[in-house]
Scaffold this motif. Structure first.
Motif, PDB file in Angstrom:
ATOM      1  N   VAL A   1       3.742   3.949   0.424  1.00  0.00           N
ATOM      2  CA  VAL A   1       2.753   4.885   0.453  1.00  0.00           C
ATOM      3  C   VAL A   1       1.362   4.530   0.338  1.00  0.00           C
ATOM      4  O   VAL A   1       0.947   3.263   0.108  1.00  0.00           O
ATOM      5  N   ARG A   2       0.328   5.307   0.774  1.00  0.00           N
ATOM      6  CA  ARG A   2      -0.996   5.029   0.669  1.00  0.00           C
ATOM      7  C   ARG A   2      -1.248   5.516  -0.901  1.00  0.00           C
ATOM      8  O   ARG A   2      -0.956   6.224  -1.587  1.00  0.00           O
ATOM      9  N   ARG A   3      -2.421   4.917  -1.368  1.00  0.00           N
ATOM     10  CA  ARG A   3      -2.767   4.707  -2.580  1.00  0.00           C
ATOM     11  C   ARG A   3      -4.165   5.449  -2.995  1.00  0.00           C
ATOM     12  O   ARG A   3      -5.254   5.117  -1.960  1.00  0.00           O
TER      13      ARG A   3
ATOM     14  N   TRP B   1       1.230   9.735   0.972  1.00  0.00           N
ATOM     15  CA  TRP B   1       0.164   9.271  -0.067  1.00  0.00           C
ATOM     16  C   TRP B   1       1.147   9.812  -1.321  1.00  0.00           C
ATOM     17  O   TRP B   1       1.761  10.382  -1.727  1.00  0.00           O
TER      18      TRP B   1
ATOM     19  N   PRO C   1     -10.403   6.581   4.721  1.00  0.00           N
ATOM     20  CA  PRO C   1     -10.547   5.452   3.789  1.00  0.00           C
ATOM     21  C   PRO C   1     -11.748   5.394   3.182  1.00  0.00           C
ATOM     22  O   PRO C   1     -11.723   4.976   2.098  1.00  0.00           O
ATOM     23  N   GLN C   2     -12.779   5.722   3.963  1.00  0.00           N
ATOM     24  CA  GLN C   2     -14.204   5.356   3.466  1.00  0.00           C
ATOM     25  C   GLN C   2     -14.579   6.354   2.410  1.00  0.00           C
ATOM     26  O   GLN C   2     -15.249   6.140   1.522  1.00  0.00           O
TER      27      GLN C   2
ATOM     28  N   SER D   1     -15.874   5.779  -1.440  1.00  0.00           N
ATOM     29  CA  SER D   1     -14.736   5.750  -2.370  1.00  0.00           C
ATOM     30  C   SER D   1     -15.267   4.892  -3.645  1.00  0.00           C
ATOM     31  O   SER D   1     -14.746   5.217  -4.859  1.00  0.00           O
ATOM     32  N   ALA D   2     -15.949   4.103  -3.481  1.00  0.00           N
ATOM     33  CA  ALA D   2     -16.651   3.115  -4.421  1.00  0.00           C
ATOM     34  C   ALA D   2     -17.261   4.208  -5.748  1.00  0.00           C
ATOM     35  O   ALA D   2     -17.287   3.565  -6.793  1.00  0.00           O
TER      36      ALA D   2
ATOM     37  N   ASP E   1     -18.260   0.665   4.284  1.00  0.00           N
ATOM     38  CA  ASP E   1     -18.372  -0.125   3.072  1.00  0.00           C
ATOM     39  C   ASP E   1     -16.850  -0.096   2.202  1.00  0.00           C
ATOM     40  O   ASP E   1     -16.259  -1.238   1.983  1.00  0.00           O
ATOM     41  N   ASP E   2     -16.589   1.054   2.042  1.00  0.00           N
ATOM     42  CA  ASP E   2     -15.285   1.246   1.019  1.00  0.00           C
ATOM     43  C   ASP E   2     -14.021   1.519   1.938  1.00  0.00           C
ATOM     44  O   ASP E   2     -13.077   1.829   1.281  1.00  0.00           O
ATOM     45  N   ALA E   3     -14.171   1.459   3.161  1.00  0.00           N
ATOM     46  CA  ALA E   3     -12.994   1.799   4.127  1.00  0.00           C
ATOM     47  C   ALA E   3     -11.677   0.723   4.037  1.00  0.00           C
ATOM     48  O   ALA E   3     -10.555   0.853   4.185  1.00  0.00           O
TER      49      ALA E   3
ATOM     50  N   ARG F   1     -10.199  -2.865   2.117  1.00  0.00           N
ATOM     51  CA  ARG F   1     -10.396  -3.894   0.938  1.00  0.00           C
ATOM     52  C   ARG F   1     -10.182  -5.288   1.775  1.00  0.00           C
ATOM     53  O   ARG F   1      -9.326  -5.606   2.520  1.00  0.00           O
TER      54      ARG F   1
ATOM     55  N   GLU G   1      -7.003  -1.552   5.402  1.00  0.00           N
ATOM     56  CA  GLU G   1      -7.523  -0.216   5.101  1.00  0.00           C
ATOM     57  C   GLU G   1      -7.358   0.044   3.469  1.00  0.00           C
ATOM     58  O   GLU G   1      -6.368  -0.341   3.216  1.00  0.00           O
TER      59      GLU G   1
ATOM     60  N   PRO H   1      -6.451   2.330   1.395  1.00  0.00           N
ATOM     61  CA  PRO H   1      -5.305   2.904   0.758  1.00  0.00           C
ATOM     62  C   PRO H   1      -4.170   2.111   1.038  1.00  0.00           C
ATOM     63  O   PRO H   1      -3.135   2.120   0.181  1.00  0.00           O
ATOM     64  N   LEU H   2      -4.014   1.075   1.785  1.00  0.00           N
ATOM     65  CA  LEU H   2      -2.822   0.313   1.993  1.00  0.00           C
ATOM     66  C   LEU H   2      -2.981  -1.271   1.357  1.00  0.00           C
ATOM     67  O   LEU H   2      -1.962  -1.782   1.391  1.00  0.00           O
TER      68      LEU H   2
ATOM     69  N   THR I   1      -3.039  -2.008  -1.612  1.00  0.00           N
ATOM     70  CA  THR I   1      -2.155  -2.305  -2.708  1.00  0.00           C
ATOM     71  C   THR I   1      -1.006  -2.824  -2.167  1.00  0.00           C
ATOM     72  O   THR I   1      -0.246  -3.850  -3.015  1.00  0.00           O
TER      73      THR I   1
END
Lengths: 928, 178, 88, 422
Positions: A544-546, A566, A692-693, A756-757, B108-110, B112, B164, B166-167, B169
């Motif tokens: 899943v996406r986190r 998600w 994701p940003q 997101s930060a 920047d945050d898209a 990791r 990306e 969300p992935l 982790t």
């Protein structure tokens, strides 16, 4: 004792039991070599007749010696005793036998063998019903026993490798090829399924480059490794797949087995050959063994398989075997099936009977009974062409060696050594000189063969079974295989296929090549499922996406569920789902709820043609929006079906942000990208997935404006400046923050998107600002409920794969739009214009029973029931204090007010068709 | 809600291992170590890449798969007309359409970024991706542990994965359990 | 596992690619002028050749849609080509 | 049965009788005749569907001047490659009418054909993993019950009772919430279905012609009047196509395209073990389904490969997906080994429903597009194609499956309706 270890027993340091009896073995033993060293003869029972069986082979070809092995309390079934290394403390049990292989209760079945020919089950058990017989037949079938506690962890790595030359087989041919490739400066990978490199050199002596064969092999292997090339032992190449990808199964000491996926520019197949059994009556007795196997047990484990041995052969390779056995102290009688035999051998020998049901006691050869404790078979070699054939290679029959060999090399694949029918070292190593004599005279079964002669040992297929198949017209090799099960046992026919083909050829009067060969399919040997599956299990199976705020949500007591791929908070506050969801929903209607909406898609469409692209991808026109304005709409498939819904924000004529449901982000990006490249000028418009940003936190409810105002984002929140369906850009802690007024609850709502930060800070600030406003954290379940009160559709839940926009009553674009868009023509088909389409409606129940989701509306015509649609969403509304439901109902929009029957698992309900929106139909609360 | 719902399974948060604390995430394996690289700046650019690099990151090299990026600012190539500019310094980028023919998005945050280094780096990567590292692919984008990621190096024994967010982790847990 | 050559990235494993459809289809439009038959052909009818075929594929790690010629029986890839010209 | 020749009657008694005389009295299960110049009907494709069509032409319509033309060996295509599941757990009434009719015919087929096809009605459970999936499961169960086929909505405990080795722990990627149960569903011995029909059809005098590839069609005045084959021209009153996996190629010879794409579908079996799984289990989450054969092998299948293909072989990525899915479901199956792995080529249609009906060429009829599910429909498919070929008209059950639906847009898309791909 017959088979035994030669010399001192001091090295027998490993303890194990077989069928309850304690034995000893030594390091380096396989289970099979240890059993032989202890004189064990009966190691299992055949599949069908429960015939006593002994060890027949040395390696992967073994049909009989399958065992269940318990180690540290965990049992693994169906291990091949000939390939499984002996480990101290093993508890070994024969399969398909009870209580022991030597005294199997079902041994009586063999006496009924004449009534159980090939395919007998197709002819009987028809009356009264197959189901009556099946349980007992199933109980009889199967080999080993599954151990429910044995749950191997998902630790098998899958390793990629790339090299110039992959050599499969570490015998002389493979080593020679590897040596050559290394000499040419190529990167080499050499794999062999044995624990030691050497192949045939491990059992047959030779001299190469002036060295004893094994020493030469060790030197080549060491050279390869010293030069940075890979040499993998205990590694089986089990399959060749498309574009010459080779899959290997590596057994690693002290670690989980691994799968290697190797791409090599060239593959050299040097897999050797497997000796064939001979076909004669009772050739399945324990103590009947392949000659090469006997030689290997002697050379590699100092195990002599018998004291008085008869060696039956149809070729010259058996003679050195006899010499070696004699040197080790056995009396060997060679029964040569050929008319000409060397000194001391019986010529034109005919094996007429093998005596001793649980172990060879004597052999009748050409009328003469000879006492013996072992009977070895040397029926000639069958090249291991499995991988070559898997890769699409075609075989040709070589009369001189009575075997199928590869016809041509394949692109990128070369077959060498015994696998190519080259059996002599001189030939293999291109040394010149006379090849060793082989001089095989095929000894195939004849039409008039008498007695029961086994072809497939594990599956109990005899020459008579093949004759029956022939009589009944199962003559095609595939029919033969399927009807008799020849070659379908766990040894995959390594010792039986060639004999089976030859038997069928003899019976039909065709040649062997005319009879054909069966298909070779991976894997070459049975491979553990875990090795093929790899590590992609558990959390790595469809991960899943986190959320960037997952830790914060956990701290706040979130209960998580999976939504659209998600992991999201379903609700907060622990196990009492219903109460918490209700509490959150009420707060969002009366005060303010804070929701993490980050997974919602944010897809930027940027460029001069951005407006054209978003329009084309949408049912509703979007480009005529004013900047800073937002519009809701649908995306259709080319079939006109609703794919997704969402809002699009226009930043400028060259910049749009398309929002979509969280599970559809990848799909929407792909659609936009496809049309961009295929229909538009790809230099004038681009698609960026910026989901994701950004983190998006939503405040929804009457107090939401006050909450957002308290954040100090620098945005004019006055409704005139920022009306519903508009957005404004501000700042949060020096980062951009976009505030959008869209609502999925029907109440005044603000979505705040920040990088997101900044999400954690924003959440903290919102909670802080929300305290005096009675704000609550809200999960997805409350949101789903609130939107259902408003009759807002969820694509995929309240629509199905047939729903078109007109089924939701949205016909404007279809009637008015003049330009093309995805799915447009499909809205005009007969089906789209059908009068009896299902429409999205509300369903009002009488009373306080909540309708079950999945209940169907029914109509009865001529006492036949018919579904007229179904319930898609249903809740007990805390706002309205009554049940609400949504559904897709046939002609629903024309039938508003009508009461229909609904059924669910035999229960009947009644509900009135209504507008989807059950709460605040005027939309007053959006600005309240 | 159906009454037979297994209560123990209600909270899927117990199945999924929580996300790591990315500010301090570090791992030490046999012959390799991994860490999360914090505070990288990124922008996603599509279109006229030459013009974009000249304006946003003058002189930044285009970095493909497994290629070594020696400078602290580089343009990780994703596709024919797309790249991710990565830098330790903030990038002055205006999101949206640029008249020189490129599109810019803040990123920047898209992603990791996970850095893995050590003598056994290659062995590790061979278990994470089937891609031919020596294939000189101009695009750094590939699949790692089945997830899309950008893969390049900053020195011969040090690789970076841009995943990306969300992935990320999933890949971190994969490394943790190897 | 097949190996396809993305016109931009070069050879990559099949898992990085998705089949996009047969090459050479023209979308009939404008919708009001398109017969049911023609629309059905566009939506559903496919050549499905046994042997050499021309298809659109997408390399999803880089986003490129491209043309591929390959054999549906042997799986031999004859070549790939960017939709914007320029081969692999 | 109007047999044109005296065939052995199969029974326990005949087996004993033959056992006592060395099985010398068994006759050919079917003959291998040379083709005649003309037949009333010719069916292309000697798989289950084609052989069943021949049988029902003779049995239901009295037509015995019939030939089945097979390019290889009968039952060698998808009939011999599928995982042999038989069920009718469909959503739309059109689908239930077709598949439940088939299931009913299967229930008595062994006796009818005098051939043990080993139809084992051990039930199929489709497992749901969330509240949302349970709602979909309820939607399907209710539809099935309304359409008069058997279905139950199973609780988690009921699922575990049927398959106790399923991963029931908290650490399951796909937790068990319940599922859709169809108890009449089951598995059969796939080869036996082909052989049983072949033997029975042959008994009626039908010619089964193996190793005979169709190379073209005889078209006169726009009508199909026969086929060209590797064994010469064969004229026919009606021609039927039942060539799953190759339907597009055969249609191409007749000059038209079908809405079909060919893909590989792989399957795998383990080494045999003693009974440990008594039903057929499918997970919505993993897409993997499996059961244990009477021989003891675990038979596993999953989704199709993602690359259009006519190559009958599988690929490692899909294998890994299917098997990791299986191990998620049954962690203890990790102790087993993959014994065999193979693939068939399946016709994939946009709505995943079959195409049965007249082709664009008069005299030529279609039975194709079965996707991954043709085996379960063999008896019904045979009845329906036979009806078309004998009468030139649709049977009520086949009418919705006409090729015309792609023009009208009235597809029968189970995945669209039920949310579950079939």
């Amino acid at each position: 004792m017959t088979s035994h270890r030669i010399g001192s027993l001091a090295a027998e340091t490993l303890h194990f039991t077989f069928d309850g009896t304690r034995y000893h073995g030594r390091p380096g033993d396989t289970i099979a070599s240890a059993l032989l060293a202890n004189g064990v003869r009966v190691v299992g029972r055949s599949f069908k007749y429960h015939r006593p069986r002994g060890i027949m082979g040395y390696g992967v070809e073994e049909p009989n010696a399958l065992v269940d092995v318990t180690l540290n309390g965990i049992t693994t079934p169906n291990l091949r005793a000939t390939t499984e290394a002996l480990v101290d403390g093993m508890i070994v049990r024969s399969v398909n036998a009870s209580p022991t292989a030597a005294d199997d209760r079902k041994g009586f079945l063999d006496r009924f063998a004449q009534f159980l020919p090939a395919g007998f089950y197709y002819k009987t058990f028809i009356w009264p019903d197959w189901h009556r017989f099946e349980p007992s037949i199933r109980a009889m079938a199967g080999l080993g026993r599954l151990d429910p506690r044995n749950q191997p962890p998902a630790q098998n790595p899958q390793i990629a490798a790339h090299c110039d030359v992959l050599v499969i087989g570490g015998g002389p041919a493979g080593l020679h090829a590897a040596q050559q490739a290394m000499g040419e400066g190529k990167s080499v990978m050499l794999v062999d399924d044995q624990p030691v490199i050497g192949g045939s050199l491990l059992s047959r002596s030779a001299e190469i480059d002036g060295k004893p064969g094994l020493e030469w092999a060790a030197t080549v292997s060491a050279d390869l490794q010293a030069n940075g090339h890979r040499v993998l032992t205990d590694t089986t190449a089990y399959g060749i797949y498309d574009h010459n990808l080779v899959a290997l199964w590596q057994r690693r000491a002290g670690q989980s087995d691994a799968q290697w996926r190797v791409r090599a520019k060239e593959i050299v197949l040097a897999a050797g050959a497997i000796e064939r059994p001979l076909i004669f009556p009772d050739n399945d007795r324990p103590g009947v063994m392949l000659a090469d196997a006997a030689l290997s047990y002697l050379a590699r484990h100092k195990v002599l398989v018998g004291r008085r041995i008869v060696l039956a052969t149809n070729n010259d390779r058996a003679y050195p075997v006899a010499d070696a056995l004699r040197r080790a102290g056995a009396a060997v009688t060679i029964a040569d099936l050929r008319p000409q035999a060397s000194d001391g051998a019986l010529a034109s020998a005919k094996i007429e009977a093998v005596h001793g049901p649980k172990g060879v006691e004597a052999v009748t050869i050409s009328g003469q009974r000879i006492a013996a404790d072992s009977l070895l078979m040397a029926g000639g070699l069958t090249p291991s062409v499995h991988l070559y054939c898997q890769a699409g290679g075609k075989l040709t029959y070589d009369e001189t060696i009575a075997a199928f060999v590869p016809r041509d090399d394949l692109p990128g694949i070369r077959v060498v050594g015994a696998a190519a029918g080259q059996y002599a070292l001189t030939e293999i190593l291109s040394l010149g000189g006379e090849p060793h004599p082989y001089a095989i005279a095929p000894a195939w079964p004849q039409r008039d063969a008498k007695g029961r002669q086994w072809v497939d040992f594990q599956n109990d297929v005899t020459v008579k079974d093949i004759a029956l198949a022939e009589r009944e017209n199962f003559r095609s090799v595939e029919h033969l295989k399927r009807y008799t099960t020849l070659g379908m046992a766990t040894d995959q026919g390594k010792t039986s296929n060639m004999n089976g083909l030859a038997t069928m050829a003899a019976l039909t009067g065709q040649t062997i090549p005319q009879t054909g060969t069966t298909t070779y399919r991976p894997p070459f040997v049975p491979v553990p499922f875990g090795v093929v599956a790899g590590r992609r299990r558990g959390e790595f199976f469809n991960p899943v996406r986190r959320l960037v705020l997952e830790r914060e949500h956990r701290d706040a007591g979130a209960v998580f569920r999976e939504y659209g791929g998600w992991l999201r908070p379903a609700w907060f506050g622990g196990a009492n789902a219903a109460a918490n969801i209700r509490r959150e929903a009420i707060a969002a209607r009366t005060t303010v709820g804070i929701l993490d909406g980050s997974p919602l898609g944010k897809i930027e469409v940027i460029g001069a043609d951005a407006g054209a692209l978003v329009d084309y991808n949408s049912y509703n026109t979007l480009s005529n929006l004013k900047p800073s304005r937002i519009r809701y709409g649908f995306m259709l498939t080319e079939s006109g079906v609703i794919y997704d819904d969402g809002v699009t924000s226009k930043i400028s004529d060259e910049h749009y942000v398309v929002s979509c449901s969280s599970g559809h982000v990848a799909g929407v990006v792909a659609r936009l990208e496809e049309w961009r490249q295929d229909r538009f000028d790809p230099a004038r418009v681009f698609v960026h997935n910026s989901t994701p940003q950004w983190a998006t936190l939503t405040a929804s409810g009457p107090n939401s404006k006050a909450l957002v105002a308290a954040l100090g984002l620098g945005v004019d929140l006055d409704d005139a400046a920022l009306p519903h369906m508009a957005f404004a850009d501000g700042q949060f802690q020096a980062a951009p923050a976009r505030v959008s007024r869209v609502s999925f609850t029907g109440d005044r709502s603000y979505e705040i998107a920040v990088p997101s930060a900044k999400a954690a800070s924003l959440l903290a600030a919102m909670q802080e600002a929300g305290k005096p406003l009675d704000a609550v954290l809200m999960g997805s379940e409350a949101l789903l409920l609130l939107r259902a009160e408003k009759g807002y559709v969820i694509a995929g839940k309240d629509t199905d794969g047939t729903t078109m926009p007109q089924d939701l009553g949205i016909i404007g674009p279809m009637q008015k739009r003049q330009n093309e868009y995805v799915g447009r023509r499909s809205l005009l088909t007969d089906n789209a214009q059908r009068p009896d389409r299902s429409h999205f409606v509300g369903l009002t129940v009488e009373g306080d029973t909540t309708l079950p989701v999945g209940a169907h509306g029914v109509e009865t015509l001529n006492s036949k029931r018919r579904s007229i649609g179904f319930v898609t969403s249903s809740y007990d509304s805390p706002t309205l204090n009554r049940p609400i439901a949504l559904g897709l109902i046939e002609r629903g929009m024309e039938r508003k007010g009508e009461v229909i029957d609904l059924v669910h698992l035999g229960q009947t309900f009644r509900a009135r068709i209504a507008e989807p929106c059950a709460f605040d139909p005027e939309g007053a609360r959006l600005n309240a | 809600m159906p009454d037979f719902l297994p209560k123990t399974m209600l909270d899927r948060g117990t199945f999924w291992t929580p996300v790591p604390d990315w500010t301090s995430a570090r791992l030490h394996g046999d012959g390799w170590s991994a860490r999360a690289v914090p505070d990288l700046h990124r922008v996603l650019v599509s279109g006229n890449l030459e013009a974009a690099v000249a304006s946003l990151a003058p002189g930044a090299p285009s970095i493909g798969l497994w290629q070594i990026a020696e400078r602290e600012i580089h343009a990780l190539r994703i596709g024919r007309d797309r790249m991710l500019i990565t830098s330790v310094e903030p990038l002055a980028a205006n999101p949206g359409w640029n008249a020189d023919g490129y599109a810019v998005s803040l990123a920047d945050d898209a992603y990791r970024t996970v850095e893995i280094q050590g003598p056994k780096l290659r062995e590790l990567i061979a278990e994470m991706s089937f891609v031919d590292l020596e294939g000189r692919s101009p695009s750094a984008a590939t699949l790692v542990c089945g997830q899309p990621a950008l893969l390049h190096r900053t020195s011969p024994d040090c690789a970076r994965l841009h995943i990306e967010a969300p992935l990320a982790t999933t890949i971190w847990h994969w490394l943790e359990r190897r | 596992m097949q190996l396809f050559s993305c016109p931009f990235c070069g050879p990559r494993d099949e898992t990085e690619f998705t089949f996009g459809g047969e090459a050479g289809k023209e979308r009939p439009e404008p919708a009001p002028d398109v017969s049911a038959e023609d629309w059905s052909k566009y939506l559903h009818r496919v050549g499905n050749p046994r042997g050499r075929t021309r298809e659109i594929w997408v390399h999803h790690t880089c986003g490129e849609y491209f043309l591929m010629e390959r054999d549906t029986v042997s799986h031999v890839v004859a070549g790939t080509q960017s939709l914007r010209g320029g081969g692999a | 049965m109007a047999h044109s020749r005296t065939a052995n009657r199969y029974s326990a008694l005949s087996l004993v009788r033959e056992g006592l005389r060395g099985h010398s009295g068994w006759q050919q299960a079917w003959r291998s005749p040379e083709p005649k110049a003309a037949y009333d009907a010719v069916i292309i494709g000697g798989g289950g569907q084609g052989l069943a069509t021949a049988y029902y032409l003779a049995k239901n319509h009295g037509m015995t001047k019939v030939a089945v033309v097979e390019k290889g060996w009968i039952g060698g295509g998808n009939t011999g490659r599928n995982t042999s599941t038989i069920r009718s757990n469909y959503f739309y009434p059109e689908s239930v009418a077709l598949y439940d009719y088939s299931l009913k015919l299967y229930e008595t087929l062994g006796k009818e054909l005098n051939y043990n096809i080993m139809f084992s009605q051990r039930g199929v459970v489709t497992v749901a993993h969330s509240d949302a999936e349970m709602e979909i499961a309820a939607r399907i169960v209710n539809a099935m019950q309304i359409n008069d086929t058997d279905a139950e909505l199973f609780s988690r405990d009921q699922v575990l009772e049927k398959a106790p080795l399923l991963n029931s722990g908290d650490q399951a990627r796909y937790p068990i919430f319940g599922g859709v149960w169809q108890g009449r569903a089951g598995v059969a011995r796939h080869d036996a279905v082909a052989w049983g029909y072949a033997r029975a059809a042959d008994g009626f005098g039908v010619d089964i012609i193996q190793d005979c590839a169709v190379t073209g069609f005889l078209i006169e005045n726009g009508r199909c009047v026969g086929v060209e084959t590797s064994k010469g021209e064969i004229r026919a009153g009606a021609v039927g196509i039942a060539t799953a996996g190759n339907s597009g190629v055969v249609a191409g010879m007749a000059g038209f395209n079908l809405p079909i794409k060919s893909y590989s579908l792989q399957a795998m079996v383990s080494e045999p073990v003693k009974p440990c799984l008594d039903t057929v289990v499918l997970y919505l989450g993993t897409g993997t389904y499996l059961f244990q054969s009477d021989k003891g092998e675990i038979v596993v299948g999953g989704g199709i490969d993602r690359i259009p293909s006519y190559a009958q072989r599988g690929n490692p990525p899909v294998q890994a997906t299917v098997l990791s899915g299986m191990l998620e479901m049954f962690p203890s199956f990790g102790q087993l080994k993959m014994l065999r792995q193979w693939a068939g080529v399946v016709d994939v249609v946009p709505d995943s429903s079959p195409i049965i009906g007249p082709s664009p060429v008069p005299g030529l009829y279609l039975n194709c597009g079965w996707g991954t599910g043709g085996f379960k429909a063999i008896p019904a498919g045979g009845v329906l194609l036979a009806h078309l070929m004998a009468t030139g008209e649709h049977h009520d059950i086949s009418r919705p499956f006409d090729l015309d639906r792609f023009r009208t847009g009235r597809l029968i898309d189970e995945a669209a309706g039920s949310g579950i791909a079939h």
